[in-house]
Motif scaffolding. Structure first.
Motif, short mmCIF file in Angstrom:
data_model
loop_
_atom_site.label_atom_id
_atom_site.label_comp_id
_atom_site.label_asym_id
_atom_site.label_seq_id
_atom_site.Cartn_x
_atom_site.Cartn_y
_atom_site.Cartn_z
N PHE A 141 0.82 -1.21 0.00
CA PHE A 141 0.00 0.00 0.00
C PHE A 141 0.86 1.26 0.00
CE2 PHE A 141 -3.53 -2.80 1.14
CZ PHE A 141 -4.50 -2.30 0.30
N ARG A 142 2.00 1.20 0.65
CA ARG A 142 2.91 2.36 0.63
C ARG A 142 3.42 2.60 -0.78
NH1 ARG A 142 4.14 6.34 0.33
NH2 ARG A 142 5.70 7.60 1.35
N LEU A 143 3.71 1.52 -1.50
CA LEU A 143 4.18 1.65 -2.88
C LEU A 143 3.05 2.04 -3.84
CD1 LEU A 143 6.77 -1.25 -3.02
CD2 LEU A 143 7.25 1.20 -3.17
N TYR A 144 1.80 1.78 -3.48
CA TYR A 144 0.70 2.27 -4.30
C TYR A 144 0.62 3.79 -4.22
CZ TYR A 144 -1.13 -2.47 -4.91
OH TYR A 144 -1.28 -3.78 -5.25
N ALA A 145 1.05 4.34 -3.09
CA ALA A 145 0.97 5.79 -2.88
C ALA A 145 2.10 6.54 -3.57
CB ALA A 145 0.97 6.09 -1.38
N ASP A 146 3.28 5.92 -3.67
CA ASP A 146 4.44 6.55 -4.30
C ASP A 146 5.00 5.62 -5.37
OD1 ASP A 146 5.11 9.13 -3.12
OD2 ASP A 146 5.26 8.00 -1.24
N PRO A 147 5.40 6.17 -6.49
CA PRO A 147 5.87 5.32 -7.60
C PRO A 147 7.12 4.51 -7.28
CG PRO A 147 6.16 7.65 -8.13
CD PRO A 147 5.44 7.58 -6.83
N SER A 148 8.04 5.07 -6.50
CA SER A 148 9.22 4.31 -6.09
C SER A 148 9.75 4.89 -4.79
CB SER A 148 10.30 4.32 -7.17
OG SER A 148 10.86 5.60 -7.30
N LEU A 149 10.29 3.99 -3.97
CA LEU A 149 10.79 4.40 -2.66
C LEU A 149 12.09 3.68 -2.35
CD1 LEU A 149 7.49 4.25 -0.60
CD2 LEU A 149 8.78 6.31 -1.15
N ARG A 150 12.95 4.37 -1.62
CA ARG A 150 14.17 3.75 -1.13
C ARG A 150 13.85 3.01 0.17
NH1 ARG A 150 19.14 7.81 -1.98
NH2 ARG A 150 20.23 5.89 -1.48
N THR A 151 14.71 2.10 0.51
CA THR A 151 14.51 1.28 1.71
C THR A 151 14.37 2.14 2.96
OG1 THR A 151 15.87 -0.42 0.67
CG2 THR A 151 15.43 -0.70 2.99
N LEU A 152 15.20 3.14 3.10
CA LEU A 152 15.16 3.99 4.28
C LEU A 152 13.82 4.71 4.42
CD1 LEU A 152 16.67 5.03 6.74
CD2 LEU A 152 17.62 6.84 5.32
N GLN A 153 13.26 5.16 3.29
CA GLN A 153 11.95 5.83 3.34
C GLN A 153 10.86 4.84 3.75
OE1 GLN A 153 11.38 9.23 2.96
NE2 GLN A 153 9.44 8.61 3.85
N LEU A 154 10.91 3.62 3.22
CA LEU A 154 9.94 2.60 3.63
C LEU A 154 10.06 2.33 5.13
CD1 LEU A 154 10.15 0.13 0.64
CD2 LEU A 154 8.06 1.18 1.48
N LYS A 155 11.26 2.23 5.62
CA LYS A 155 11.47 1.97 7.05
C LYS A 155 10.90 3.12 7.90
CE LYS A 155 14.96 0.18 10.22
NZ LYS A 155 14.15 0.44 11.33
N ARG A 156 11.10 4.33 7.45
CA ARG A 156 10.54 5.50 8.17
C ARG A 156 9.01 5.48 8.16
NH1 ARG A 156 14.07 9.64 5.14
NH2 ARG A 156 16.02 9.40 6.22
N ASP A 157 8.44 5.09 7.04
CA ASP A 157 6.98 5.12 6.88
C ASP A 157 6.26 3.95 7.54
OD1 ASP A 157 7.34 7.42 5.43
OD2 ASP A 157 7.06 6.48 3.47
N LEU A 158 7.01 2.94 7.96
CA LEU A 158 6.41 1.76 8.59
C LEU A 158 7.00 1.61 10.00
CD1 LEU A 158 6.72 -0.65 5.53
CD2 LEU A 158 4.68 0.58 6.28
N PRO A 159 6.53 2.43 10.94
CA PRO A 159 7.08 2.37 12.29
C PRO A 159 6.93 0.97 12.89
CG PRO A 159 5.33 4.03 12.13
CD PRO A 159 5.43 3.35 10.82
N GLY A 160 8.00 0.51 13.49
CA GLY A 160 7.95 -0.80 14.15
C GLY A 160 8.59 -1.92 13.34
N ILE A 161 8.83 -1.70 12.06
CA ILE A 161 9.43 -2.75 11.25
C ILE A 161 10.95 -2.73 11.44
CG2 ILE A 161 9.68 -1.36 9.15
CD1 ILE A 161 8.93 -3.93 7.56
N SER A 162 11.52 -3.91 11.59
CA SER A 162 12.98 -3.98 11.72
C SER A 162 13.61 -4.00 10.33
CB SER A 162 13.38 -5.25 12.47
OG SER A 162 13.10 -6.40 11.69
N GLN A 163 14.86 -3.63 10.25
CA GLN A 163 15.56 -3.66 8.97
C GLN A 163 15.58 -5.07 8.40
OE1 GLN A 163 16.77 -0.91 7.26
NE2 GLN A 163 16.91 -2.41 5.61
N LYS A 164 15.79 -6.05 9.26
CA LYS A 164 15.83 -7.45 8.83
C LYS A 164 14.50 -7.88 8.21
CE LYS A 164 16.58 -12.10 10.61
NZ LYS A 164 16.89 -12.92 11.79
N MET A 165 13.40 -7.53 8.87
CA MET A 165 12.07 -7.92 8.37
C MET A 165 11.74 -7.17 7.09
SD MET A 165 9.67 -10.03 8.84
CE MET A 165 10.22 -10.65 10.41
#
Length: 125
Positions: free
Chosen positions: A48-72
């Motif tokens: 759903f985050r990628l539906y909102a933005d055409p492309s995202l870097r890993t760091l931005q996804l991590k910021r936008d998904l509070p609680g997710i670990s880098q490993k997950m």
């Protein structure tokens, strides 16, 4: 008059017709494969985050998904890419620059998710 429930329309009851639904290439196998593709606590939020933005870097996804670990996050991104729902774009730069975007299959999957949402709204638990 015979009682024809909706089951009879979707699950063939004849012995030679069962393969269509229950066989290794039947409906159950295909639906189970799609459910497996989106199984996991973070896969749907990532999509759903990628539906909102055409492309995202890993760091931005991590910021936008509070609680997710880098490993997950890395594991789910890898699985979504292996299943063909997203694409990993490596720019071949140093330092490493990678972005993720929806694949054609991922974009085509949105109406399925919308239909699932509608179903959930009409059938509360």
């Amino acid at each position: 008059m015979t009682d024809q429930t909706s089951t009879h329309f979707y699950v063939p009851i004849g012995e030679d017709e069962r393969e269509i639904c229950l066989g290794p290439e039947g409906s159950v196998a295909h639906v189970s494969r799609v459910v497996r593709m989106i199984q996991g606590r973070w896969k749907l939020p990532i999509l759903f985050r990628l539906y909102a933005d055409p492309s995202l870097r890993t760091l931005q996804l991590k910021r936008d998904l509070p609680g997710i670990s880098q490993k997950m996050l890395t594991a789910h991104l890898r699985e979504l890419a292996e299943d063909g729902l997203i694409e990993r774009i490596d720019f071949g730069e140093k330092p490493l620059r990678v972005e993720y975007q929806l694949s054609d299959a991922g974009r085509n999957f949105l109406p399925v998710l919308i239909a699932m949402r509608r179903f959930s709204l009409k059938h509360p638990a």
